[in-house]
Design an enzyme around this catalytic site. Structure first.
Site, PDB file in Angstrom:
ATOM      1  N   SER A  55     -36.514 -29.747 -16.063  1.00  0.00           N
ATOM      2  CA  SER A  55     -37.216 -30.967 -16.467  1.00  0.00           C
ATOM      3  C   SER A  55     -37.924 -31.695 -15.335  1.00  0.00           C
ATOM      4  O   SER A  55     -38.725 -32.594 -15.589  1.00  0.00           O
ATOM      5  CB  SER A  55     -36.263 -31.915 -17.186  1.00  0.00           C
ATOM      6  OG  SER A  55     -36.043 -31.453 -18.498  1.00  0.00           O
ATOM      7  N   LYS A  58     -41.585 -32.153 -15.643  1.00  0.00           N
ATOM      8  CA  LYS A  58     -42.206 -33.289 -16.345  1.00  0.00           C
ATOM      9  C   LYS A  58     -42.812 -34.310 -15.383  1.00  0.00           C
ATOM     10  O   LYS A  58     -43.677 -35.085 -15.776  1.00  0.00           O
ATOM     11  CB  LYS A  58     -41.198 -33.939 -17.286  1.00  0.00           C
ATOM     12  CG  LYS A  58     -40.807 -33.019 -18.439  1.00  0.00           C
ATOM     13  CD  LYS A  58     -39.731 -33.650 -19.308  1.00  0.00           C
ATOM     14  CE  LYS A  58     -39.354 -32.761 -20.465  1.00  0.00           C
ATOM     15  NZ  LYS A  58     -38.170 -31.959 -20.200  1.00  0.00           N
ATOM     16  N   SER A 115     -36.722 -37.205 -21.514  1.00  0.00           N
ATOM     17  CA  SER A 115     -36.886 -35.781 -21.239  1.00  0.00           C
ATOM     18  C   SER A 115     -37.173 -34.984 -22.508  1.00  0.00           C
ATOM     19  O   SER A 115     -36.712 -33.859 -22.679  1.00  0.00           O
ATOM     20  CB  SER A 115     -35.651 -35.227 -20.525  1.00  0.00           C
ATOM     21  OG  SER A 115     -35.950 -33.987 -19.933  1.00  0.00           O
TER      22      SER A 115
END
Length: 192
Positions: A55, A58, A115
């Protein structure tokens, strides 16, 4: 080694297994600790070794979106719609169904703070013509920043062997991302 049902044989087997486990090198995530004020490296361990960013990907998604905001390609009120491609993303998702729409600002918050893998894809599709075009922009931005040990395969970081970075490149991304938030864009005239 012969296995026996006695306590001695079981203890020997346990000791052998413990010794094997201790002798097996454990691979940990690379580490790089940098002083944010002067960029002095305080500690590093395998900082140039490729690893899967998950993640953390991101953060680059957000950076590309902020660049699109700065360029006037989108605004904080641009609609982000959940597409077939976005709702089929695995693991962390927003629970939004196909066709649901939110503002780009809300999509940024869902991507960064929750997330949400599905929203990250929908956000990418709202900024670029499709997910692949957005991923190309992510990789172009990584190259522009000098992140030579990085390649992105998606806007959400779901496992893919071609999605990798290094701890060193991670600090570069965080430095580029530092101070950039939708609140900062509210204080400027980049959104219409």
């Amino acid at each position: 080694m012969t296995m026996t049902s006695t306590g001695k044989g079981s203890a020997r087997t346990s000791l052998l297994l413990a010794a094997l486990l201790l002798a097996t090198p454990v691979r940990t995530t690379p580490v790089l600790v940098v002083d944010a004020n002067n960029r002095e490296v305080l500690y590093q361990e395998d900082a140039g070794l490729p690893w899967f960013p998950a993640s953390t990907t991101k953060l680059m998604t957000a950076l590309v979106v902020f660049e699109a905001l700065r360029a006037g390609e989108v605004t904080l009120t641009t609609p982000v719609t959940m597409t077939r491609n976005s709702v089929k993303q695995a693991f962390l998702d927003s629970g939004l169904s196909l066709g649901r729409t939110m503002t780009l600002e809300d999509a940024l918050f869902a991507t960064i703070t929750a997330s949400a893998n599905d929203v990250a894809v929908a956000l990418a599709e709202a900024v670029a013509s499709d997910e692949l075009s957005f991923v190309k922009r992510m990789n172009d931005e990584a190259r522009r920043l000098g992140m030579s040990g990085t390649h992105f395969a998606s806007p959400n970081g779901l496992f893919d062997r071609s999605n990798y970075t290094t701890a060193r490149d991670g600090t570069t991304l965080i430095s580029a991302r530092a101070g950039t938030s939708s609140a900062a864009y509210r204080a400027t005239d980049v959104h219409r």
